[in-house]
Design an enzyme around this catalytic site. Structure first.
Site, mmCIF file in Angstrom:
data_model
loop_
_atom_site.group_PDB
_atom_site.id
_atom_site.type_symbol
_atom_site.label_atom_id
_atom_site.label_comp_id
_atom_site.label_asym_id
_atom_site.label_seq_id
_atom_site.Cartn_x
_atom_site.Cartn_y
_atom_site.Cartn_z
ATOM 1 N N ASP A 79 -7.359 -2.310 4.423
ATOM 2 C CA ASP A 79 -6.435 -3.387 4.031
ATOM 3 C C ASP A 79 -6.771 -4.724 4.703
ATOM 4 O OD1 ASP A 79 -4.786 -1.641 2.483
ATOM 5 O OD2 ASP A 79 -3.894 -0.903 4.340
ATOM 6 N N ASP A 125 -1.810 -0.864 6.419
ATOM 7 C CA ASP A 125 -1.816 -0.143 7.687
ATOM 8 C C ASP A 125 -3.200 0.325 8.110
ATOM 9 O OD1 ASP A 125 -2.234 1.765 5.784
ATOM 10 O OD2 ASP A 125 -0.641 3.121 6.419
ATOM 11 N N ASP A 161 0.885 -1.158 0.000
ATOM 12 C CA ASP A 161 0.000 0.000 0.000
ATOM 13 C C ASP A 161 0.923 1.208 0.000
ATOM 14 O OD1 ASP A 161 -2.199 1.675 0.216
ATOM 15 O OD2 ASP A 161 -2.101 1.661 2.393
#
Length: 790
Positions: free
Chosen positions: A539, A535, A300
């Site tokens: 996700d 994070d 990410d």
């Protein structure tokens, strides 16, 4: 009806003390690590130890005390295994305290941050975006969007308002509320379904699964073969009970690769200990092994390639073009003052614009990764909306803003509408007022880290909720290969061919949480082993889907709870160390496993031959123990912690047996050669057995030496001391080991049999190698044909 607690004052000290005294505290029963009792149990009560114990009991009954030396080695193995796991447990628990989730509660009219275990019944929790809901609770004030996917499997967010119940284990996507704790400890919903949000996934270790297969096969063989060996010796050949038990025990001991399970556990625990010192928390011992096999790493953008610290770099006034007159700064100030959003973007806006309360709020909608906008409605003043350009500009992004996006900047549009907006409706007639450009700095070590993974054959893909052009630009700055291959996932239909998309593109922008999970599924369906870093709450689905999930300490509580690996210093550059440790364990264990399995294979084959020919097993337990200790365990344990970052190219069990089979076949050939030639030259049974035993030692030592290539100083030392140690042992303790001096004829037979065995080992190895090469070529050809057809 549960009595309400005032949200502004919360519980007082006396009420908290009363609840703790009554046991109404959120004591967490599950642990990241095994308990001390579980560690001792898992090391002591194993099938291998049980089989060894039964053999030891049989030897003790007949008084074969000298042949019970192997029990000392078993005991030492148990002690070492327990000590290593306890050390790893201590370090992991110390680090997990740094990663332990906390919660903000209202007590004595003040906000306090406490650990989740300190929560008591009726506490008022202040819940915001990114938080995992620790206890079942009831919303008293405010509004939330929560993700219950970890509990229900459904990815769609759920809106919770005053009076609605919140389930422990779910996570806050957006919004803010005060919630009164309804259940604590084992009464929580998550506890009743085995704490699905926190529990470690079932062990998926190729190494341990392979050992279970070996254990299952050997345990299936060992008892019937042992019974037949003893019965033949005692009833058919008329051997004494002592001789029958000792001979049978030797055959059975050889079938057990005793040190290999211990070697795997110690190697993994050693890796956990090493990484713990580098501030990397391994929450699942076997995730080390999982990462060793990874060939795709999904990142990410925020917090991994970039520092995740947003700041406003410039603004563009769009109000003139819209023809609407409002006091932008007052609206933006009031919006930020009343908004419940607190992610990195909104923190950057709050640093740049001054908050104020010029307007009265009559409604608000928090930001979510699904909507990509948030809004606050003012009394008599319409609705102020902040969100992504493609949602607020109706897809018509001006060239100057597109250029900012292509340069890797994040662009936020602030707009105004006279209409009331709903969270589940498409925005219409929003007049853009201001474009805010936000910058996120690329990490200094990002380029070096990406270059390392590329060199190691690990493909990098970026899956982000941001604009794909912006993510591509960040990738370019970070040195991402093929950064131009990007796609906007918001334009992709639900039934799109994700397998083709994942093969073609490197950067995936505007990706929803469900799409992240689906992309990982598509990669795995192609045979890839996939790791995912994340994070945030968006996700979670992908982290649960990944073969190895990685979170950063600065991320949300929910992400850290789900992840197998947590980077406590939030430093992306730590990942190569994790990969190297995983590869070290798998490669070193695979390298030496062949030596352990040599004895297992030839012991089974030799036992079957002895049964068919009605002859005693040629060796005694103490001789097998010497080979266990000097030729198997000593070299394996001394070289297990050598650096070995080579890519893992083959499966453990096939690779180990491919190395073991040629040596086992050679040993059987050599032993049979000795037994056929010895009677012709008048060599007695004692010398014949000694020659056969020395042949086993010679071929086994040769196997260790071959497995040690390429040689290092340590490996040269280990091979030398192993060889001299074995020779010294049979020289000094020949009477204990029942080793007889060899006549010239016996030495001649041993020499020819050893040379023949070593030559046969080379021939069999070459045949296996050629056969494997043909199979690999056929497999590659088939894959190419399949790709061509597609």
């Amino acid at each position: 009806m549960k009595a309400e607690v005032d949200c502004k004052s919360g519980l007082n000290k006396n009420e908290i003390a009363d609840r703790i005294k009554e046991g109404k505290q959120n004591i967490v029963q599950s642990n990241i690590t095994k308990t001390k009792g579980q560690i001792i149990k898992s090391n002591v009560f194993t099938l291998f130890n049980l089989l060894n114990a039964l053999i030891a009991v049989a030897l003790a009954v007949v008084g074969a005390w000298s042949n019970m030396v192997f029990t000392g080695i078993i005991l030492l193995n148990i002690i070492i295994g327990i000590a290593q796991e306890l050390k790893a447990k201590k370090l992991v628990e110390e680090l997990s305290l740094l990663s332990m989730p906390t919660v903000t509660v209202i007590r004595d009219s003040e906000e306090q941050t406490i650990s989740v275990e300190e929560i008591v019944l009726d506490d008022i929790m202040l819940l915001e975006s990114g938080r995992q809901i620790s206890c079942d609770s009831i919303v008293r004030e405010g509004e939330l969007e929560v993700n219950e996917s970890l509990l229900t499997g459904e990815s769609d967010s759920v809106i919770k308002r005053a009076g609605d119940r919140l389930l422990s284990g779910s996570s806050v996507i957006c919004g803010k509320c005060y919630a009164q704790v309804e259940h604590v400890g084992n009464e929580n919903y998550a506890a009743k379904i085995s704490e699905e949000a926190k529990k470690m996934r079932s062990v998926n270790s190729e190494l341990m699964n392979s050992m279970k297969k070996v254990t299952k096969v050997t345990s299936f063989l060992i008892i019937p073969l042992g019974v037949i060996l003893f019965a033949e010796a005692f009833f058919l050949r008329g051997d004494s009970t002592f001789s029958a038990v000792v001979s049978s025990a030797a055959g059975l001991l050889g079938m057990l690769p005793k040190g290999l399970v211990l070697l795997i556990s110690i190697s993994l625990a050693g890796g956990v200990i090493k990484l713990a010192k580098q501030k990397v928390l391994i929450q699942d011992l076997y995730s080390l092994e999982s990462l060793a096999h990874v060939d795709i790493l999904c990142l990410d953008k925020t917090g991994t390639l970039t520092e995740g610290k947003m700041q406003v770099s410039r603004t563009y006034d769009l109000a003139k073009e819209s023809g609407i007159e409002v006091d932008f700064h007052k609206m933006m100030g009031s919006f930020l003052h009343y908004s419940d959003d607190n992610n990195a973007t909104f923190q950057a806006l709050k640093e740049y614009y001054e908050e104020e309360d010029s307007y009265t709020v009559i409604g608000k909608i928090s930001f979510s990764s699904q909507r990509k906008w948030s809004a606050v409605s003012f009394e008599g003043g319409g609705t102020f909306v902040v969100g992504a350009p493609e949602r607020l500009l109706d897809g018509r992004i001006p060239g100057f803003l597109q250029k900012e996006i292509e340069n890797g900047k994040r662009v936020i549009i602030a707009g105004f509408t006279r209409d009331q907006v709903q969270p589940d409706e498409t925005l219409t007639r929003v007049c853009p007022l201001m474009a805010v450009v936000i910058n996120d700095k690329v990490r200094e070590n990002a380029s070096e880290t990406l270059r390392y993974f590329r060199k190691e054959g690990v493909e990098i893909k970026i899956i982000s909720g941001d604009n794909p052009a912006a993510v591509s630009s960040i990738g370019k700055e970070a040195g991402l290969a093929n950064y131009r291959a990007y796609i906007d996932m918001s334009t992709i239909a639900e039934d799109a061919d994700l397998t083709r998309i994942t093969s073609k593109y490197t950067v995936f922008g505007r990706t929803t949480p469900l799409q992240k999970k689906q992309l990982l599924q598509a990669m795995k369906e192609q045979g890839h082993s996939v790791a995912m870093t994340g994070d945030g709450v968006n996700d979670l689905l992908a982290l649960k889907e990944a073969d190895c999930s990685i979170a950063v300490a600065e991320g949300s509580d929910a992400a850290k709870q789900v992840a197998q690996v947590v980077l406590l210093d939030s430093d992306f550059s730590s990942l190569p160390d994790v990969l190297l440790e995983g590869r070290r364990v798998v490669n070193n264990v695979t390298r030496v496993a062949g030596v352990f399995f040599v004895k297992t294979i030839y012991s089974v084959l030799l036992t079957v031959i002895c049964i068919l020919l009605n002859m005693p097993f040629p060796f005694i337990p103490i001789q097998i123990t010497l080979i266990d200790a000097a030729i198997e365990a000593y070299p394996a344990f001394l070289t297990a912690f050598e650096p070995n970052g080579n890519k893992v190219g083959e499966k453990f069990l096939p690779a180990a047996f491919r190395r073991a089979v040629p040596n086992a076949v050679a040993i059987i050939f050599g032993i049979m050669s000795v037994y056929l030639a010895a009677p012709l030259l008048g060599i007695g049974a004692g010398q014949m057995n000694t020659a056969a035993y020395l042949l086993v030692g010679i071929v086994s030592i040769a196997a260790v030496i071959r497995s040690s290539a390429p040689f290092t100083k340590l490996r040269v030392f280990v091979c030398s001391t192993m060889t001299f140690g074995f020779i010294a042992a049979i020289t000094l303790f020949h009477s204990l080991l029942k080793i007889e001096g060899l006549s010239f004829e016996a030495v001649l037979v041993l020499g020819f049999a050893s040379v023949g065995a070593l030559l046969l080992e080379r021939i069999v190895s070459m045949i296996i190698h050629i056969s494997q090469g043909k199979n690999s070529a056929g497999s590659i050809s088939g894959r190419k044909q399949s790709v061509g057809e597609n």
